[in-house]
Enzyme design. Structure first.
Site, PDB file in Angstrom:
ATOM      1  N   GLN B 221       0.905  -1.164  -0.110  1.00 59.17           N
ATOM      2  CA  GLN B 221      -0.117  -0.038  -0.082  1.00 59.17           C
ATOM      3  C   GLN B 221       0.906   1.173  -0.051  1.00 59.17           C
ATOM      4  O   GLN B 221       0.452   2.389  -0.141  1.00 59.17           O
ATOM      5  CB  GLN B 221      -0.936  -0.028   1.216  1.00 59.17           C
ATOM      6  CG  GLN B 221      -1.993  -1.180   1.350  1.00 59.17           C
ATOM      7  CD  GLN B 221      -2.777  -1.156   2.528  1.00 59.17           C
ATOM      8  OE1 GLN B 221      -3.109  -2.056   3.104  1.00 59.17           O
ATOM      9  NE2 GLN B 221      -3.465   0.200   2.769  1.00 59.17           N
ATOM     10  N   ARG B 368      -9.219  -0.623   7.654  1.00 64.99           N
ATOM     11  CA  ARG B 368     -10.062   0.532   7.108  1.00 64.99           C
ATOM     12  C   ARG B 368     -10.615   1.431   8.269  1.00 64.99           C
ATOM     13  O   ARG B 368     -11.607   1.860   8.458  1.00 64.99           O
ATOM     14  CB  ARG B 368     -11.447  -0.558   6.677  1.00 64.99           C
ATOM     15  CG  ARG B 368     -11.920   0.558   5.235  1.00 64.99           C
ATOM     16  CD  ARG B 368     -13.232  -0.352   5.026  1.00 64.99           C
ATOM     17  NE  ARG B 368     -13.627   0.519   3.467  1.00 64.99           N
ATOM     18  CZ  ARG B 368     -14.242  -0.188   2.462  1.00 64.99           C
ATOM     19  NH1 ARG B 368     -14.418  -1.449   2.452  1.00 64.99           N
ATOM     20  NH2 ARG B 368     -14.555   0.626   1.461  1.00 64.99           N
ATOM     21  N   CYS B 369      -9.378   2.149   8.499  1.00 62.52           N
ATOM     22  CA  CYS B 369      -9.617   2.890   9.763  1.00 62.52           C
ATOM     23  C   CYS B 369      -8.453   3.713   9.797  1.00 62.52           C
ATOM     24  O   CYS B 369      -7.409   3.377   9.465  1.00 62.52           O
ATOM     25  CB  CYS B 369      -9.725   2.139  11.142  1.00 62.52           C
ATOM     26  SG  CYS B 369      -9.025   2.686  12.418  1.00 62.52           S
ATOM     27  N   GLU B 738     -13.138   5.286   4.873  1.00 61.35           N
ATOM     28  CA  GLU B 738     -13.127   4.196   5.829  1.00 61.35           C
ATOM     29  C   GLU B 738     -14.379   4.801   7.041  1.00 61.35           C
ATOM     30  O   GLU B 738     -14.476   3.947   8.182  1.00 61.35           O
ATOM     31  CB  GLU B 738     -12.033   4.547   6.685  1.00 61.35           C
ATOM     32  CG  GLU B 738     -10.727   3.925   5.940  1.00 61.35           C
ATOM     33  CD  GLU B 738      -9.481   4.524   6.113  1.00 61.35           C
ATOM     34  OE1 GLU B 738      -9.241   5.380   6.846  1.00 61.35           O
ATOM     35  OE2 GLU B 738      -8.308   3.543   6.077  1.00 61.35           O
TER      36      GLU B 738
END
Lengths: 292, 784
Positions: B221, B368-369, B738
């Protein structure tokens, strides 16, 4: 998928299949739908030396009702059961179980026979067969024998099927008179094995129970036939008190263990609740349904 | 006249995703699709024990298996000073275990073979002599005196304590509690879960022995940051390392860290001189790579009887596993958890956090945060629900009473954040209206009389996303700016190169649309490139919803830079003064005479063919953007549930989601992000769990045990929007990837508690499974 090495056989007749089973013994494993076997190979939990793929054998995917018997072939798939109008109209416990087995992708490939031979105590079909008092035809090179569902299962993933035998046919007594059934399943998500499943199959005469079958899923080392609950229903009118009593007996017959799906107490309670709800649903279906 | 497509891709247009053509045709290019000549395959032998001393590793039999090229152990890596590597939180992590194994699934040895089957076949032939040690699985017990010390190899480490960290003001908070009419408290555990991207992690490492160049195709990522870390860890010259992050099948934070498999495959390629591929399987991904959450939280709110919140106090214990490998900015030991005051104007706050080593996999990634915002949002929204029950007030009205008001922005929170913008009541009112709140409350009262259980849960969350500014936020010291390089070719077509990296978010479309908005070049004519460190400007990557806030801002700024030059060229072409040139939707024209115009394509051609005297040729530029602040997306989620008293099953009847992420660039992509996030939030609330038995065995090591929701059980989502532009972002956008995962778990759990709160049930920890609900009902005397 990176399984251990194995040899692959694709027989085209049942005779060829039985000969291979005879020859390979413990080392041979029948591949039908493959929905349990393939994941086990992938995880290397199983590493048989030989796979015998029966999918090229013609004529093993039958379902028919004749001579007071419903007959099912070893390649009859969950999806076919889900779509069968015969099962929907006359064997609601099977139709209802079929659409709750795993998920649609698995149902496209998986077979009832394969599921029974795999004998996962959390498998749905075992309970259905126990509730319907089914009998299995086990064929080997040397001959054939019939074994009742109640004598077939022997502990987790254990059956009386011998390494040289093929589960060649499932026989279920055809329903007579007013009948009804239900399959109740609690799962954490679609595709999960049952936390608890209850199969109910009723045959009625003049408003009284001629025979009752109750099978329990995932609450013991194998699928359980709740015989005391069945006996308590026989000959009775299905009032709420009788149903409650049978539900309590079914819960007592359950022998669950605690795990991430729930505690012993919880699972036993769901057996009770589901048996009660399932019997009521089956009773209503028997009342509404046509005479067989 | 040229034929034009109806949509060019200006901001607000839901054009189809440019990247989907190749994905839906099966023509994506993922790490496992990469095949190089002579490529070898790696498999990893992992520890069956959570805690054990290693006495011996015998690789003789494995090495003798035909097809096995090499077996790599920690001892071999030690000779190259690679047995340990730094983590993103300044700790160290074993690449391959030398002294002890510290979690089940830890990397012990690697087999390199000519095919992947043989590599697997060889693993059981490696004979490891283990002495099993007591496992530490409970972080509270891990901190008790006398607990086995997991990190005994660390100089001076005599306990399992990792960090102590505080935020806010203790004195002010104590005063608030002293003045309170009452204190509302909640102890809750946000369990360990896992991002579980569909594509697991992997690498093809190709080190050329002749040139020393290392090309690493990696599921990353953050390829640029990874290149720098590889240079530091492996001692390779950075100009010789090229990281290529090809198509990525989901990240969700899982592909932010550097994993041992990447390091060993690279070392093996270097030592053997051939490319080495390693792609982990599902179980390996679940048991060894970055988990999320695992926070034990005790929250207290000082309240007035009228429902005003005066202060909040939180005590946290984080379970970080065997190596402290949280992916988070250096300054913040518990991530951005101190956003815990949420959407509320709470004058005083104090957060105390401690971390513990346990015999579990390391990670602490933000699933996802944005760095522990999820845990914070969950706690405050659960606390507000608790307060509503205890004060017998409507949970919606209690929220309204405490919201930060629109005229308070920019709002300085008690823990030091400066919220950029928000209209919290507007979003809440829209959700209440869409769900038909008053009617539902009436229905609930009727049902309650009949003994039926129905609940309505609310979460009015605030997110904090888009790190930097670089002076506050970094990864391993690298400041969190990001970059965009834009080249417009003579024919008016463009290439945009970014430092961020899509894992499915739709960057190739969204960022092209920013160029469309700023320059008027149709999105179809803007090729977006990411992920190759040789070809893209340096950036910190994609996570924490930072791509649009930072990379998107960089794209807008570089487009504007080019527009300024284009304007000069247009003035030259139109024989007018630059001051008289206006620009609108891709056309430059002389003010007052719109018929006299030049398109951006005309100008682009001129940039290479007909320039004003003294001007450099070309139309290209690069921008490095360091945001002045984070962005603060928000919204209200509302969930309606029915509960079966016989089985404890919770059925989600409705889910209404109002999101405000500022200006929406491609509304369809934003919707997709919200749907995905809500599904994950639903999964976390009801089924996702990585847990361990007392011996430290992982009980969530495959998808039959680690449950992910499918379309079958996921509820239908009813989505709505309000738009409050970010005042500091060039196009007013905020991150959105998110929000839904951050905000929704509390809404689901609040709905369950709203259904059973009147029975005295105060809390059920996630995942809210049917057996937990039934057991709670039974204890309250309300089960069937």
């Amino acid at each position: 998928m990176l399984p251990a090495p194995f040899d692959y056989h694709a027989p085209e007749t049942t005779e060829e299949t039985l000969a291979l089973l005879d020859q390979l013994g413990d080392e041979g494993k029948v591949l039908a739908g493959g929905q349990s076997l393939i994941p086990m190979l992938k995880l290397r939990f199983a590493s048989p030396g030989h796979l015998i793929d029966i999918n090229r054998v013609q004529g093993l995917d039958f379902l028919d009702e004749r001579d007071a018997t419903l007959r099912i072939g070893p390649l009859f798939r969950h999806k076919a059961a889900e779509r069968s109008s015969l099962l929907a109209s006359r064997y609601p416990v099977m139709a209802e179980a079929a659409r709750q087995v795993a998920d649609p992708i698995i149902r496209n490939r998986g077979t009832i026979g394969g599921s029974l031979a795999h004998a996962d105590p959390a498998g749905d079909w075992g309970s259905v067969m126990l509730a319907m008092d089914a009998e299995f035809v086990l064929r080997s090179k040397g001959g054939s024998r019939n074994v009742k569902a109640r004598d077939f299962f022997s502990g987790p993933f254990g059956t009386t099927l011998q390494p040289n035998e093929l589960l060649a046919e499932i026989h279920i007594p055809a329903t007579r008179g007013r009948s009804g059934g239900a399959y109740m399943k609690l799962e954490r998500k679609v595709g999960d094995f049952a936390t608890v499943g209850v199969a109910v199959h009723l045959q009625m005469d003049d408003g009284k129970v001629r025979s009752a079958g109750i099978g329990l899923t995932a609450v013991g080392p194998q699928n359980i036939k709740a015989e005391k609950a069945e006996a308590a229903l026989r000959g009775q009118a299905l009032d709420d008190a009788t149903i409650k009593e049978a539900a309590a007996l079914a819960a007592a017959a359950a022998d669950p263990t605690s795990d991430q799906r729930g505690s012993v107490e919880y699972k036993r309670n769901v057996v009770r609740v589901f048996t009660e709800r399932g019997l009521k649903r089956a009773r209503d279906r028997a009342r509404e349904g046509a005479r067989g | 006249m040229a034929i034009e497509t109806p949509l060019k891709g200006f901001i607000g247009e839901s054009i189809k995703r440019k990247e989907d053509d190749r994905f839906i045709r099966g023509k994506g290019n993922y790490v496992d699709d990469i095949v190089l000549p002579g490529m070898l395959h790696m498999a990893i032998l992992r520890s069956p024990f959570a805690h054990a001393r290693i006495h011996s590793i015998d690789t003789t039999a494995a090495q003798a298996l035909p097809g096995v090229v090499a077996v790599v152990t920690g001892k071999l890596l030690e000779q190259h000073k690679l047995a340990w590597m730094p983590t993103l939180s300044g700790d160290t992590q074993a690449v391959l275990a030398t002294d002890k194994v510290r979690f089940q699934g830890q990397e012990v040895a690697c087999v390199i073979a000519t095919d992947p089957y043989v590599a697997r076949d060889a693993l059981p032939l490696i004979d490891v002599g283990y002495e099993v040690l007591p496992a530490v699985v409970d972080p509270s017990k891990a901190l008790e005196p006398g607990a086995p010390v997991i990190r005994d190899e660390k100089e001076g480490q005599t306990s399992n304590h990792i960090y102590h960290w505080e935020a806010g003001n203790k004195g002010k908070t104590d005063d608030a509690f002293a003045k309170a009419d009452r204190v509302v408290s909640l102890e809750t555990f946000y369990p360990r879960c896992h991002p579980s991207p569909v594509e697991t992690c992997g690498i093809v490492a190709d080190v050329n022995p002749a040139t020393g160049h290392a090309t690493l195709y990696m599921t990353s990522q953050a390829p640029h940051a990874h290149r720098t870390l590889f240079a530091i860890v492996a001692g390779l010259p950075e100009q010789n390392i090229r990281i290529v992050s090809p198509d990525i099948g989901g990240g969700f934070g899982n592909k932010v860290p550097i994993y041992p498999g990447y390091v060993v495959a690279t070392a093996a390629s270097l030592l053997i001189g051939k490319p080495v591929k390693w792609v982990e399987d599902r179980s390996e991904n679940l048991i060894s790579t970055g988990f999320a959450r695992d926070f034990h939280m005790k929250g207290e709110m000082a309240m007035r009887n009228d429902g005003r919140i005066l202060g909040i106090r939180v005590k946290l214990l984080s379970d970080n596993g065997a190596f402290y490998a949280d992916a988070q900015p250096t300054k913040f030991r518990a991530g951005l958890f101190h956003i815990v005051t949420g959407s509320y104007d709470i004058p005083a706050a104090h957060v105390v956090a401690d971390g513990a080593y346990t015999n579990k996999a390391p990670g602490g990634v933000a699933y996802r945060c944005s760095f522990r915002v999820t845990e914070a949002s969950y706690l405050i929204e659960r606390l507000v629900e608790t307060a509503a029950i205890e004060l017998d007030q409507d949970p919606a009205e209690l929220r309204v009473k405490n919201f930060i008001q629109p005229d308070q922005f920019p709002y300085k929170s008690a823990t030091g954040f400066e919220y950029d913008s928000g209209q919290y009541e507007k979003a809440l009112r829209l959700a209440l209206d869409k769900v038909g709140y008053d009617e539902l409350r009436k229905e609930q009262a009727e049902k309650r009389k009949k003994g039926e259980l129905m609940g309505i849960g609310i979460a009015s969350f605030t997110e904090v996303v888009g790190a930097g500014p670089g002076k506050h936020y970094d990864i391993a010291g690298l400041r969190m700016f990001d970059s965009a390089e834009l080249r417009v070719h003579p024919t008016g077509k463009a290439i945009l190169k970014l430092g961020v990296k899509s894992q499915g978010q739709g960057h190739e479309t969204t960022f092209a649309q920013i160029v469309t908005e700023e320059l008027g070049i149709p999105a179809a004519d803007v090729e977006v490139q990411e992920g190759d460190t040789d070809n893209t400007p340096y950036g910190l990557g994609t996570y924490a919803s930072r791509s649009t806030p930072v990379g998107g801002a960089a794209t807008a700024m570089v487009s504007r830079k080019l527009r300024d030059k284009a304007k000069k060229i247009a003035a030259h072409l139109l024989e007018a003064s630059e001051a008289d040139i206006d620009f609108d939707h891709g056309k430059f024209f002389v003010r007052g005479s719109p018929s006299k115009s030049k398109t951006i394509q005309d100008v682009a051609f001129a940039a290479y063919t007909n320039l004003p005297d003294g001007m450099e040729a070309g139309l290209e530029g690069v921008t490095y953007y360091d945001p002045p602040n984070m962005t603060f997306p928000f919204g209200t989620y509302l969930v309606v549930v029915d509960i079966d008293r016989g089985t404890g099953q919770v059925k989600v009847r409705r889910m209404v989601a109002v999101d405000d992420c500022g200006v929406r660039i491609n509304p369809m992509i934003v919707e997709g992000q919200i749907h995905g996030g809500l599904a994950e939030g639903f999964g976390i609330a009801f089924m996702e769990l990585i847990t361990f038995d007392e011996e430290g065995n992982c009980l969530g090591s495959n998808f039959t045990d680690y449950l992910l929701p499918t379309s079958w059980e996921t509820p239908k989502f009813e989505t709505y929007e309000t738009v409050t532009p970010s005042p500091h972002h060039p196009i007013g956008a905020k991150g959105v990837g998110e929000s839904a995962t951050v905000g929704s778990p509390a809404a689901f759990v609040n709905a369950v508690i709203d259904a059973v709160g009147h029975l005295g049930i105060k809390n059920i920890d996630m995942p809210v499974t049917s057996d937990k609900v039934w057991t709670a009902l039974k204890e309250a005397g309300a089960a069937e």
